[in-house]
Design an enzyme around this catalytic site. Structure first.
Site: not given
Length: 205
Positions: A47, A52, A92, A108, A112, A131, A158, A160
């Site tokens: 697998r 992250r 996020a 954030e 953002e 999974g 970044e 953004e």
């Protein structure tokens, strides 16, 4: 479930672990076997797991005006599967420093959306894709004042480029129903707020 199945320290055996890629994200290949519901150990499985940092998502909500703040930005993962890869999302960020999830939510929101949050209401924690990824999401509703909120934000270093939108709550819920909002964190948060809005407004107004 059979009485013989007892998840515990010996329920999973990692035979070998390979580091396939190391970058901002990482990918490992695991050769493992796990105990089955019969109580016996199963065969060796191969697998890949996408590694992250855990994430924080927050839905800014103005209880006085019954409005939510959403952000819109380009998402490469949606590029070949959606007519419009600019998605409507929650504020996020990743927990990539020694920070508590609540601190990430506040940081954030300012980066953002130029938005100062008040109280945070924890909704849940969940695995968006267990999974194949070890990411866990911490989901909140954050109290805010939406008056005068809007514009384009994000960190230039970044790359953004984030457009901020203020919507009546019912309009945002309609966007979930008709598929304009089609990412998991946003759907979960807006549906949770639909179920709990009276309690949230009662405590926050």
């Amino acid at each position: 479930m059979p009485d013989t199945f007892k998840p515990g320290p010996d329920a999973v055996e990692i035979v070998e672990r390979e580091a396939c890629f190391r970058g901002f994200y990482s990918l490992d290949r695991l050769h493992l076997r796990h105990r089955q519901f019969s109580g016996e150990m199963g065969p060796v499985l191969n697998r890949e797991v996408f590694l992250r940092h855990d994430a924080v998502c927050v839905l800014p909500y103005d209880p006085q005006r019954d409005r939510v703040v959403l952000i819109e930005q380009f998402r490469v993962g949606a590029m070949h599967k959606s007519d419009n890869p600019w998605l409507l999302e929650l504020v996020a960020g990743l927990i990539d420093k020694d920070e508590e999830p609540e601190a990430v939510a506040h940081r954030e929101a300012m980066e953002e959306a130029g938005l100062k949050l008040g109280a945070l209401w924890p909704i849940t924690q969940y695995y968006p894709s267990p999974g194949g990824s070890n990411e866990r999401v911490h989901l909140f509703v954050g109290r805010c004042d939406s008056e005068g909120v809007g514009g384009v934000f994000g960190l230039a270093e970044e790359g953004e480029d984030i457009q901020v939108h203020v919507w009546p709550f019912e309009d945002a819920l309609d966007a979930v129903k008709d598929g304009r909002i089609d990412n998991a964190a946003s759907i979960i948060a807006l549906q949770w707020l639909a179920l709990n809005r009276a309690e949230v407004r009662g405590l926050w107004q």
